[in-house]
Design a protein around this motif. Structure first.
Motif, mmCIF file in Angstrom:
data_model
loop_
_atom_site.group_PDB
_atom_site.id
_atom_site.type_symbol
_atom_site.label_atom_id
_atom_site.label_comp_id
_atom_site.label_asym_id
_atom_site.label_seq_id
_atom_site.Cartn_x
_atom_site.Cartn_y
_atom_site.Cartn_z
ATOM 1 N N VAL A 58 0.838 -1.198 0.000
ATOM 2 C CA VAL A 58 0.000 0.000 0.000
ATOM 3 C C VAL A 58 0.874 1.249 0.000
ATOM 4 O O VAL A 58 1.859 1.340 0.738
ATOM 5 N N LEU A 59 0.510 2.213 -0.840
ATOM 6 C CA LEU A 59 1.276 3.454 -0.985
ATOM 7 C C LEU A 59 0.402 4.641 -0.558
ATOM 8 O O LEU A 59 -0.827 4.548 -0.554
ATOM 9 N N PRO A 60 1.034 5.767 -0.235
ATOM 10 C CA PRO A 60 0.239 6.948 0.151
ATOM 11 C C PRO A 60 -0.652 7.404 -1.005
ATOM 12 O O PRO A 60 -0.291 7.259 -2.165
ATOM 13 N N HIS A 61 -1.813 7.953 -0.648
ATOM 14 C CA HIS A 61 -2.765 8.348 -1.682
ATOM 15 C C HIS A 61 -3.274 9.751 -1.406
ATOM 16 O O HIS A 61 -3.118 10.281 -0.293
ATOM 17 N N VAL A 62 -3.919 10.342 -2.401
ATOM 18 C CA VAL A 62 -4.605 11.618 -2.229
ATOM 19 C C VAL A 62 -5.807 11.629 -3.166
ATOM 20 O O VAL A 62 -5.710 11.202 -4.316
#
Lengths: 288, 740
Positions: free
Chosen positions: B134-138
């Motif tokens: 999982v990677l950071p999101h916006v």
């Protein structure tokens, strides 16, 4: 997946109790079928209750009404005596889904789905309705407010089904009302729901009341302080304001896609006042 | 023969155009006989199911398909590895259909399976194990545009991917000349087109490399070309047939499932059907952009607009192409301003790739500009209709996006609004009245049609633009008008991609204009040939024959004294006079006419709950020429309703986890019929000189004004200015409480 349609309550209970896997009772099926289609449940056994005569009957009993567990809302709305006695219960049933859904959906099904936002549950609670639950160990009556125990959780045990809902008799000059808040006009789910049941004396003073809120906590909330605020009044502004304040104070809502904590808390008070006035006018014979 | 250019469409009397005949697809649709996307079945067909990620942004570490493949009844499993490497412009479209190593939005497809039943396909899909990092999101447009925001995908340095600027004059100088300046910021949430029919297709790709696709789409030629490019096939190898369509509104102008169905079919050697469910439609088909817009407008005290500036930030998903440029172009299109500048900033976010939705990008821009204009009117103490009449764009106005307008109808809609009984009706206590204008460019584009005169005198018409709003009826009317025969003698179909030349998608409000033009040209060509047959029969030159009232006539006394030959007679004799008679047209249609509208909205806010009821609503729009007025009125009403839904309750709601929380019609709240009054309509007809009958497109403009018109009415009712869409009850109540 097995589908059974027994013709007696005993057979239904026996099937439900005897299934080692996941058994689901089907009254109207308006929740179950959607859950099946979206893959949220995959029961091993579905027991259809609609072939059981007592499950689909509305009968007058000891001055009250007994509604079978699979009586659809549409049948309730065609029963003039029921509508006259419990207009609030009937208007709550009339809010459940579309016309097509109302041809299937039942009070007991709405109760057993145990959604905090169920429309008929606060109306039934305000009416002091009881649920007759049958299971392998026999039959028991439970206050409607004691059936849901959490979000999609209830106090029914393995093998138990709700056979009927009983609406008790009550004095003259009594009536009820249910209001819910939705952003639209229909086909929606309550952001806040409020049921109020009221009894008046000959002078128009509230002698008894029960107030219940939906969608403001994980289960239906009985607001005793709200009822106390209007008992002894003629719903003057001060009494209504006290009712609203008590209802707002009873809210334990969440922020979610349907509304904020602040919004639900405010609107619970607003709906309580409006529902109380409707119930009052009905009890006083001002409106039907 | 008569050329339509000889007619003045301001005064022309039509015989068929402008009437309201029964639509040819009506009976099928009301009886259930119409075949929609999911209604096609083929021998040996199997069912596809798509596996979707539940993360807003994640790296795909590993996909284990072995358990699914081992299940009896499973015929094929595909992942991105089963698609050819992409070398051209289709890579974004394929990436959106099937993730390439990285999940970029909640609901992004990562694998697909085809099995002998739907239930088995679903079971197999659950057996596909995907390992994610999982990677950071916006997901929010303003958050995504900030420096230091999580990057939407790997390999980029900023989520801002493009900037577009339009305008003329000198806005800085303009603002120094202004006596009153209004400067405000506005936001709008993403909305979905909400078409009733989910995407559905059946695809078959045999061992001979030849494919057929049946699907619901606004453009089957687009499906063919996109799939051919993605699959590395020639266009001639894929034939696409468009089904009846249960709504599109722009959302069916791209592909979501067709390449995957082809890949599964290729691997399985069987036809594959894929039908999206509603949840997938919300999560993984294209909604609109969400937006954040800053507006500054300046005016003289007498109400003369002297300058306008807009900065528009739109997010349209993880691939760019938020088409914010359309928003920047449309923002000030209704106004005649000496100094205007609009800057559109295209921002990436971890959301599905935007698709067109009815006047894409314009409603948000119009919400901001029209709301600022209404605030300006209050500052100036001017009537909002009079202010618009003073400043509106007219013929000869240099538009905010470049071109100088020809004959346009904005002023006429404003005059009509002023004269409309709605505008002068007393407003009931507690209600507010709003007004706003809207604009859309409209479009022409590549179009091909074919018209066959049958021997019995009836006419078969083939068009290549899927009928999303009653266009087959309008096509039949235009053909009947041009041929001089009754409407009932013409039947139109939407032909497949092998039967006609290329047609652009049904979008841009282009179909009645461009396909209509092609149909009229086709009919005129058939008339030319009919006249030749008459000339041959009479043994006179073809130039000496004229066509009127559905028959060939000698053109004047010198041509000879012959009884007219009707279309019926010429058709019946066609076998012995040279064979079948047809007309064709292949064009890239120019001359689309912009369409303007003015809307009036009455609303009442429940001050205790913040809930808004629309009590009266009127749409006034320039149609150029209404070919079938019922469908023009229907477009006006439908657009207004979708705009009202956008204004009040529709929105994409993402959680902190970047997942979509309301992927269904219960919590994505489009208006229901009982929410609305009957939408009143008034059609104005200021003919478009670019079309033989004067047609402008009408479908898109009506969704542009409602957001601001509703906001204005809400202000009138409860005193609060709502600058964030949707104006849902919790927001309106919070504003009322904050003010008291």
């Amino acid at each position: 997946m097995r589908f059974e349609a027994p013709e007696t309550v005993e057979a239904a209970v026996s099937l439900m109790a005897g299934e080692p896997g996941n058994a689901q009772a089907l009254a109207g099926g308006t929740d179950l079928l959607v859950q099946l289609k979206t893959g949220r449940v995959s029961p091993d056994l579905i027991v259809d209750l609609k072939r059981i005569p007592s499950m689909v009957a509305i009968t007058q009993e000891d001055g009250g009404f007994r509604l079978g567990g699979a009586v659809p809302a549409a049948d309730m709305l065609e029963d003039d005596a029921l509508k006259a006695a419990w207009p609030g219960i009937c208007e709550a049933a009339h809010l459940v889904g579309s016309t097509q859904v109302m041809g299937r959906a039942s009070l007991a099904g709405n109760l057993c789905t145990s959604s905090p936002a169920a429309d008929t549950v606060p109306a039934m609670v305000a009416a002091s309705a009881t649920a007759r639950i049958v299971g392998p160990d026999g039959s028991r009556d439970l206050a409607v407010e004691d059936v849901p125990s959490g979000v999609q959780k209830n106090s029914l045990k393995k093998g138990e089904v709700v056979e009927s809902i009983y609406l008790p008799p009550r004095p003259a000059r009594s009536s009820d009302a249910y209001l819910r808040f939705i952003p639209r006009t229909e086909m929606d789910i309550a952001v806040v729901g409020c049921g109020v049941s009221i009894t008046l004396d000959e002078g128009g003073i509230v002698t008894d009341a029960k107030v219940a809120l939906g969608a403001v906590a994980i289960t239906v909330q009985v607001v005793e302080a709200g009822a106390k605020a209007i008992i002894g009044s003629k719903l003057e502004d001060a009494a209504l304001d006290a009712l609203a304040a008590a209802c707002s104070a009873a809210c334990k809502p969440i922020n979610d896609k349907r509304g904020t904590i602040e919004f639900r808390t405010d609107v619970a008070g607003v709906l309580a006042k409006r529902a109380a006035k409707i119930a009052y006018d009905r009890a006083a014979g001002v409106t039907a | 023969m008569p050329l339509d250019a000889q007619h003045d469409n301001h005064t022309r009397e039509f015989k068929v155009v402008g009437t309201r005949p029964v639509r040819p697809d009506g009976l099928d649709k009301v009886t259930g006989r119409a075949r929609y996307g999911a209604d096609m079945s083929l021998p040996g067909m199997i069912f596809g199911e798509i596996v979707r990620a539940n993360h807003a942004h994640a790296k795909i570490v590993k996909i284990d398909t072995s358990a699914a493949e081992a299940l009896s009844g499973v015929h094929a499993v595909v992942t991105r590895a089963d698609f050819p490497a992409q070398s051209d412009g289709m890579v974004d479209i394929l990436d959106h259909c099937m993730a390439d190593g990285e999940v970029l939005y909640d609901g992004h497809a990562v694998a697909a399976v085809a099995a002998s039943s739907k239930a088995l396909a679903r079971k197999a899909a659950a057996l596909i194990k995907v390992e994610y990092e999982v990677l950071p999101h916006v997901t929010d447009v303003d958050e995504a545009a900030k420096p230091g925001a999580p990057l939407v995908k790997q390999g980029i340095e900023s989520n801002i991917v493009a900037t577009h600027e339009f305008g003329h004059g000198d806005v800085e100088k303009g603002f120094t000349e202004a006596e009153v300046i209004v400067e405000r910021s506005y936001t709008t949430e993403a909305t979905h087109q909400g078409y009733i029919e989910p995407h559905a297709c059946v695809a078959t790709l045999g061992g001979d490399g030849v494919a057929d696709i049946w699907c619901c789409t606004q453009g089957h030629f687009m499906v063919r070309n996109t799939c051919a490019a993605i699959m590395g096939m020639n266009a001639s190898q894929i034939r696409v047939t468009a089904s009846e369509i249960g709504g599109g509104f722009g959302g069916k102008t791209t592909v979501y499932i067709e390449p995957t169905a082809l890949a599964l079919s290729k691997k399985a050697g069987r036809p594959v059907k894929i039908v999206m469910n509603r949840e997938d439609v919300f999560r993984a088909s294209g909604p609109t952009a969400s937006s954040s817009i800053d507006i500054k407008i300046g005016a003289k005290k007498d109400g003369t607009l002297v300058a306008g500036q807009a900065t528009l930030r739109y997010q349209g998903g993880a691939w760019g192409g938020s088409i914010v440029d359309f928003g920047a172009m449309a923002a000030f299109a209704c106004y005649d301003m000496p100094n205007v500048k609009a800057v559109g900033i295209d921002v990436l976010a971890n959301r599905p790739k935007l698709a067109a939705y009815r006047a894409p990008s314009a409603p948000m821009a119009a919400f901001a500009v029209e709301s600022a204009v209404n605030e300006m009117c209050d500052e100036l103490g001017m009537d909002p209709l009079d202010f618009r009449l003073k400043n509106c764009a007219r013929a000869g106005t240099k538009s905010s996006y470049g071109p100088t307008y020809g004959e346009i109808g904005l002023e006429a809609t404003l005059e009509a609004a002023k004269a409309h009984p709605h505008w002068s009706a007393p407003l009931p206590e507690g209600q507010g009245r709003g007004i706003a204008c809207g604009f859309w460019f409209n479009f022409g584009g590549q179009t091909s049609s074919s018209l066959n005169i049958n021997e019995d005198g009836t006419v078969g018409l083939s068009v290549g633009t899927p009928d999303i709003g009653g266009s087959r009826a309008a096509m039949c009317q235009m053909a009947a008008e041009a041929l001089g025969i009754p409407y009932e003698k013409v039947r139109a179909i939407v032909a497949d991609t092998a039967s006609l030349g290329y047609n652009d998608v049904t979008d841009g409000s282009r179909t009645t204009f461009a396909s209509g033009l092609a149909v009229i040209n086709s009919a005129n060509q058939a008339v030319e040939r009919l006249c030749e047959r008459a000339a041959q029969t009479w043994d006179i030159p073809a130039e000496a024959v004229e066509w009127k009232d559905g028959a060939a006539h000698p053109a004047g006394a010198n041509a000879g004294n012959f009884e007219p030959l009707s279309l019926d007679e010429l058709a019946a004799n066609s076998g012995s006079t040279g064979g079948p008679i047809s007309g064709h047209c292949e064009i890239n249609a120019d001359g689309a006419g912009v369409s303007f509208g003015t809307h009036i909205c009455d609303a009442e806010v429940d001050k205790e709950t913040g809930r808004t009821t629309i009590t009266r609503y009127t749409v006034i729009q320039d149609a150029g020429k209404a070919i079938h007025p019922d469908y023009v009125e229907g477009q006006f009403q439908g657009g207004a309703v979708q705009g009202i839904g956008w204004a009040l309750n529709e929105e994409y709601i993402y959680g902190e986890d970047g997942r979509l929380q309301n992927a269904g019609f219960l919590d994505y709240r489009i208006p229901v019929a009982s929410d609305l009054p009957m939408i009143d309509t008034q059609i104005l007809e200021i003919p478009n000189p670019g079309h033989p009958y004067g047609v402008r497109g009408v479908g898109e403009t009506p969704i542009v004004p409602p957001l601001a018109a509703v906001a204005h009415a809400i202000t009138g009712s409860c005193g609060q200015r709502m600058r964030a869409i949707p104006m849902s009850p919790p927001k309106v109540l919070a504003a009322i409480k904050a003010a008291s």
